[in-house]
Design a protein around this motif. Structure first.
Motif: not given
Length: 180
Positions: A70, A75, A98-100, A102-104, A107, A110-111
């Protein structure tokens, strides 16, 4: 094609090859109409690969993260997609997300690295489209052959792709290579 010339349409795959000190295999651009079947059906579309692979292979697709990092809100991961029931590796690739975008909650999924991005976008009802940038033929190297568990006597086919969200915001850049 040299790795330098391929850098734009093969990124983020080039990132993992450079970081892992693996030479980039020989790659050539292929017109979409010249792709042999079933690669043309699997690669030439504006949808996600996850649902295409699930339909083609008749099972859910599981994600295996090989490497990840990251940096600067992005990511990156190098992955294998496998048919969940058999474990058969059906796609090798690399993605920059692009993690930004998506909402928390999304995210976090995804992680977690358990479900391919396309599957998550579908599950969370995110409106997006796929925009293939290039179709490629790859002379597979030993590493790719080992990952697919084949001798790779045939060339591999894939695509460089961008996932776009609302107002054409880039959600992800992807290089997807299908098993022979």
């Amino acid at each position: 094609m040299t790795a330098t010339g391929a850098h734009d349409f093969l990124y983020p795959l080039t990132r993992f090859h450079e970081n892992g000190d693996w030479p980039l295999p020989s790659v050539e651009l292929v017109d979409a109409t010249a792709l042999p079947e079933p690669y043309r059906t699997l690669l030439v579309h504006e949808g996600d690969m996850t649902s295409r692979l699930e339909s083609f292979h008749g099972g859910s697709i599981a994600l295996q993260v090989l490497h990840q990092d990251e940096a600067d809100g992005a990511y990156h991961r190098e992955v294998l997609l496998r048919v969940g029931t058999s474990g058969l590796a059906v796609e090798y690739g690399a993605i920059q997300i692009d993690l930004e975008s998506f909402d928390a909650q999304l995210r976090a999924h995804i992680l977690e690295g358990r479900v391919p991005l396309g599957g998550l976008l579908n599950r969370f009802d995110i409106n997006y489209r796929s925009q293939p940038k290039a179709f490629i033929r790859i002379a597979a190297d030993e590493r790719m052959c080992a990952l697919f568990g084949t001798d790779c006597a045939e060339p591999l086919y894939g695509r460089s792709n961008v996932l776009l969200g609302a107002e054409d915001r880039v959600l992800a850049r992807i290089v997807e290579v299908l098993r022979p």
